[in-house]
Design an enzyme around this catalytic site. Structure first.
Site, PDB file in Angstrom:
ATOM      1  N   ASN A 151       0.801  -1.230   0.000  1.00  0.00           N
ATOM      2  CA  ASN A 151       0.000   0.000   0.000  1.00  0.00           C
ATOM      3  C   ASN A 151       0.836   1.283   0.000  1.00  0.00           C
ATOM      4  OD1 ASN A 151       0.698  -0.572   2.680  1.00  0.00           O
ATOM      5  ND2 ASN A 151      -1.076   0.540   3.481  1.00  0.00           N
ATOM      6  N   LYS A 174      12.417  -7.911   0.812  1.00  0.00           N
ATOM      7  CA  LYS A 174      11.427  -8.593  -0.041  1.00  0.00           C
ATOM      8  C   LYS A 174      10.210  -7.693  -0.203  1.00  0.00           C
ATOM      9  CE  LYS A 174       7.745 -11.177   0.031  1.00  0.00           C
ATOM     10  NZ  LYS A 174       7.231 -10.750  -1.247  1.00  0.00           N
ATOM     11  N   GLU A 249       4.700  -4.301  12.139  1.00  0.00           N
ATOM     12  CA  GLU A 249       3.748  -3.193  11.927  1.00  0.00           C
ATOM     13  C   GLU A 249       2.576  -3.823  11.202  1.00  0.00           C
ATOM     14  OE1 GLU A 249       4.148  -0.058  12.822  1.00  0.00           O
ATOM     15  OE2 GLU A 249       6.263  -0.076  13.381  1.00  0.00           O
ATOM     16  N   CYS A 283      -3.115   1.327   6.802  1.00  0.00           N
ATOM     17  CA  CYS A 283      -3.245   0.669   8.108  1.00  0.00           C
ATOM     18  C   CYS A 283      -3.942   1.609   9.085  1.00  0.00           C
ATOM     19  CB  CYS A 283      -1.875   0.273   8.624  1.00  0.00           C
ATOM     20  SG  CYS A 283      -0.693   1.622   8.571  1.00  0.00           S
ATOM     21  N   GLU A 461       8.131   2.356  13.950  1.00  0.00           N
ATOM     22  CA  GLU A 461       8.728   2.796  12.706  1.00  0.00           C
ATOM     23  C   GLU A 461       8.858   4.323  12.818  1.00  0.00           C
ATOM     24  OE1 GLU A 461       9.368   0.222   9.821  1.00  0.00           O
ATOM     25  OE2 GLU A 461       7.578   0.806   8.760  1.00  0.00           O
TER      26      GLU A 461
HETATM   27  P1  NAD Z   1       0.547  -9.165   3.570  1.00  0.00           P
HETATM   28  O1  NAD Z   1       0.748  -9.570   4.981  1.00  0.00           O
HETATM   29  O2  NAD Z   1      -0.298 -10.021   2.700  1.00  0.00           O
HETATM   30  O3  NAD Z   1       1.961  -9.067   2.818  1.00  0.00           O
HETATM   31  C1  NAD Z   1       3.003  -8.258   3.312  1.00  0.00           C
HETATM   32  C2  NAD Z   1       4.342  -8.831   2.851  1.00  0.00           C
HETATM   33  O4  NAD Z   1       4.527 -10.102   3.475  1.00  0.00           O
HETATM   34  C3  NAD Z   1       4.414  -9.085   1.339  1.00  0.00           C
HETATM   35  O5  NAD Z   1       5.712  -8.786   0.886  1.00  0.00           O
HETATM   36  C4  NAD Z   1       4.131 -10.570   1.246  1.00  0.00           C
HETATM   37  O6  NAD Z   1       4.642 -11.172   0.073  1.00  0.00           O
HETATM   38  C5  NAD Z   1       4.837 -11.081   2.502  1.00  0.00           C
HETATM   39  N1  NAD Z   1       4.354 -12.374   2.981  1.00  0.00           N
HETATM   40  C6  NAD Z   1       3.123 -12.918   2.814  1.00  0.00           C
HETATM   41  N2  NAD Z   1       3.072 -14.136   3.430  1.00  0.00           N
HETATM   42  C7  NAD Z   1       4.281 -14.334   3.993  1.00  0.00           C
HETATM   43  C8  NAD Z   1       4.856 -15.397   4.757  1.00  0.00           C
HETATM   44  N3  NAD Z   1       4.157 -16.509   5.049  1.00  0.00           N
HETATM   45  N4  NAD Z   1       6.124 -15.283   5.184  1.00  0.00           N
HETATM   46  C9  NAD Z   1       6.837 -14.166   4.902  1.00  0.00           C
HETATM   47  N5  NAD Z   1       6.364 -13.134   4.156  1.00  0.00           N
HETATM   48  C10 NAD Z   1       5.104 -13.217   3.719  1.00  0.00           C
HETATM   49  O7  NAD Z   1       0.022  -7.670   3.607  1.00  0.00           O
HETATM   50  P2  NAD Z   1      -0.442  -6.771   2.367  1.00  0.00           P
HETATM   51  O8  NAD Z   1      -1.759  -7.230   1.894  1.00  0.00           O
HETATM   52  O9  NAD Z   1       0.698  -6.666   1.402  1.00  0.00           O
HETATM   53  O10 NAD Z   1      -0.570  -5.333   3.072  1.00  0.00           O
HETATM   54  C11 NAD Z   1      -1.718  -4.900   3.722  1.00  0.00           C
HETATM   55  C12 NAD Z   1      -1.578  -5.083   5.218  1.00  0.00           C
HETATM   56  O11 NAD Z   1      -0.453  -4.361   5.694  1.00  0.00           O
HETATM   57  C13 NAD Z   1      -2.766  -4.533   5.995  1.00  0.00           C
HETATM   58  O12 NAD Z   1      -3.096  -5.427   7.019  1.00  0.00           O
HETATM   59  C14 NAD Z   1      -2.236  -3.225   6.572  1.00  0.00           C
HETATM   60  O13 NAD Z   1      -2.913  -2.777   7.721  1.00  0.00           O
HETATM   61  C15 NAD Z   1      -0.825  -3.596   6.846  1.00  0.00           C
HETATM   62  N6  NAD Z   1       0.018  -2.411   6.968  1.00  0.00           N
HETATM   63  C16 NAD Z   1       0.401  -2.021   8.208  1.00  0.00           C
HETATM   64  C17 NAD Z   1       1.158  -0.867   8.368  1.00  0.00           C
HETATM   65  C18 NAD Z   1       1.566  -0.386   9.744  1.00  0.00           C
HETATM   66  O14 NAD Z   1       2.387   0.508   9.812  1.00  0.00           O
HETATM   67  N7  NAD Z   1       1.032  -0.929  10.813  1.00  0.00           N
HETATM   68  C19 NAD Z   1       1.539  -0.119   7.245  1.00  0.00           C
HETATM   69  C20 NAD Z   1       1.136  -0.548   5.993  1.00  0.00           C
HETATM   70  C21 NAD Z   1       0.379  -1.707   5.859  1.00  0.00           C
END
Ligand code: NAD
Length: 494
Positions: A151, A174, A249, A283, A461
């Protein structure tokens, strides 16, 4: 189709060893427009080895010298500003008004700021009587695994890479599999900037293969992850077998509380921004709006009217505020939540149907969608939906609003809208969240720490606190007496 993108391993721009690739789809029209390498655990192994070999030399370099590389990366990001915001918009649908005004300038600014403040890391010096001095020294952790979501693809990557590198760590990054392109341009900038081989490695691919291989790799000292809470839990469980720390996060289900005495104009504007910025894919988005009964009717009418007017369409157009959501599966998931709310007693006030204009019909668009009188315990009000979709609930007292706000497994952020700042402060004290704004929502500057509690994760962060996530405090004790001082001294000297 643009196929120029390559990963960065040991200072070289490479394709996957198997030749595997991933199509990157523009969610505005559903068409693939670029091809990125699809890495595997083999590439993770090579990248970690390169980072491992590079780390001692990088850590021994004066921090000011390390900082010069970050300044150079910032310069290259600024130079390619037009290409980068366009790429960011095309790979995940973030409207130009966000990617051009926020993502790219902030990524460059963050590199420069971290390059400066990261030089000033210091520890403590503690007198221990007159016979010893104890000190703590902040040291890098070694090789870090950095895993980021789609995002804010470039900004989130920089928010991790900059503090990781300035503090003397090397890393393997990654990026998200659906939106890796701006980070792959960063790979090219790293080569152009002359960053020593192995200091920054970038491996693209899926989380279940590349991400997990990175998490369990024995040479990786720590994982710094931003993403969904369920992914965070999976990563923590994988990392636990090696007692590997995970900075996390994670998701949010954030509350926006409007009290009867709130400035109505300000509250409506704040709610529109907090709910629909980046099409609600933040988020920190406010997806639960709690409105006190005295202002409820007036607020809802104004809020719905303002949301109805938000320009939706081609995200490359400067006037567009609502672009597509990131990919088809995500659009389908949001629609399922909306259908679920539609079957409940909640009242649909806006949206609820798939957009079908000429600009939106081929893409993955979700119109701003608002439900009222939502049951705060419902799935719609408890699960993170991550789209331009919000629910309203009426409340009577500030205590009730705080209880509603805290009734979630998440704890990322919340806001309170009132002219009574004293009451706002009292409520801020009672809300369990990493950030509480009073008469603001989604105001984030990177001098201020960002992070949550509960299932939103527990790390920080941004700000100088971020630097602590990338370092450890080593204690060093210096004996000044010249002889060891131990309780057994007399016994041993007999
Ligand atoms: P996601 O968890 O699906 O993916 C995030 C990353 O993790 C990607 O690079 C993905 O390929 C990797 N990933 C997925 N499965 C994995 C595994 N089993 N092992 C290791 N890596 C893995 O999240 P998304 O859909 O890309 O992003 C949206 C989410 O991120 C929402 O929940 C949002 O709230 C959160 N987010 C949080 C913050 C914060 O600061 N708290 C900021 C931005 C986004």
């Amino acid at each position: 189709m643009d196929e120029k993108y390559r990963m960065l391993i040991d200072g070289k721009l490479v394709q996957a060893s198997t030749g595997a690739t991933m199509e990157i789809v523009n969610p505005a029209d559903g068409k693939a427009f670029a091809i990125a390498p699809k890495g595997s655990p083999v590439e993770v192994g090579k990248a970690v080895d390169a980072a491992w070999d590079a780390q001692p030399g990088w850590a021994s370099m004066y921090s000011g010298e390390r900082g010069k590389f970050l300044f150079k990366l910032a310069e290259l990001i600024r130079k390619e500003y037009d290409e980068l915001w366009r790429l960011e918009t095309m790979q995940y649908g973030g409207p130009r008004s966000k990617t051009a005004n926020f993502d790219i300038p902030v990524a460059a600014d963050m590199l420069e700021w971290m390059a400066g403040i990261g030089r000033g890391l210091s520890g403590l010096t503690l007198p221990v009587g007159s016979s010893a001095r104890a000190m703590t020294v902040r040291e890098p952790l070694g090789v870090l695994g950095l895993i980021t979501p789609w995002n804010f693809p470039l900004v989130t990557a920089i928010a991790k890479v900059a503090p990781a590198l300035i503090t003397g760590n090397t890393c393997v990054l990654k990026p998200p599999s659906c939106a890796p392109l701006t980070v792959l341009r960063l790979a090219e900038f790293a080569v152009e900037a002359g960053l020593p081989a192995g200091v920054l490695n970038i491996v693209t691919g899926h989380g279940s293969s590349v991400g997990e291989a990175l998490v369990v790799h024995p040479k990786v000292a720590k994982i710094n992850f931003t993403g969904d809470s369920s992914t965070g839990k999976r990563i923590m469980s994988l990392a636990s077998s090696a007692v590997k720390p995970v900075a996390s996060e994670l998701g949010g289900k954030n509350a926006f509380i409007v009290l009867d005495d709130a400035d109505l104009d300000a509250a409506v504007e704040g709610a529109i921004w907090g709910s629909f910025f980046n099409s609600g894919q933040n988020c920190g988005s406010c997806s639960r709006l709690f409105v006190q009964e005295g202002i409820y009717g007036r607020f809802v009418e104004r809020f719905v009217e303002a949301a109805r007017r938000l320009p939706m369409g081609d995200p490359l157009k400067p006037e567009t505020m609502i672009g597509p959501v990131a990919y088809k599966g995500h659009r389908d998931s949001i629609e399922r939540f909306v259908e679920g709310a539609g079957r409940s007693n909640a009242g649909l006030l806006l949206g609820g149907e798939r957009p079908s204009s000429a600009e939106t019909k081929n893409g993955f668009f979700v119109a701003p969608t608002i439900f009222e009188e939502c049951d705060p315990k419902s799935e719609f009000m408890q699960e993170e939906i991550f789209g331009p979709v919000v629910g309203l609930t009426r409340f009577k007292t500030p205590d009730e609003a705080v209880a509603l706000t805290n009734d979630t497994r998440y704890g990322l952020c919340a806001s309170v809208w009132t002219k009574d700042v004293r009451l706002g402060m009292v409520m801020a004290n009672q809300i369990k969240a990493g950030t509480v704004w009073i008469n603001q929502h989604l105001a984030i500057v990177f001098e201020i720490p960002w992070g949550g509690c509960k299932e939103s994760g527990w790390s920080k962060e941004n700000s100088t606190l971020a630097l602590e996530e990338y370092t450890m405090q080593k204690h060093v004790w210096i004996d000044l007496a010249g002889t060891p001082q131990t309780p057994w001294q007399d016994l041993i000297r007999q």
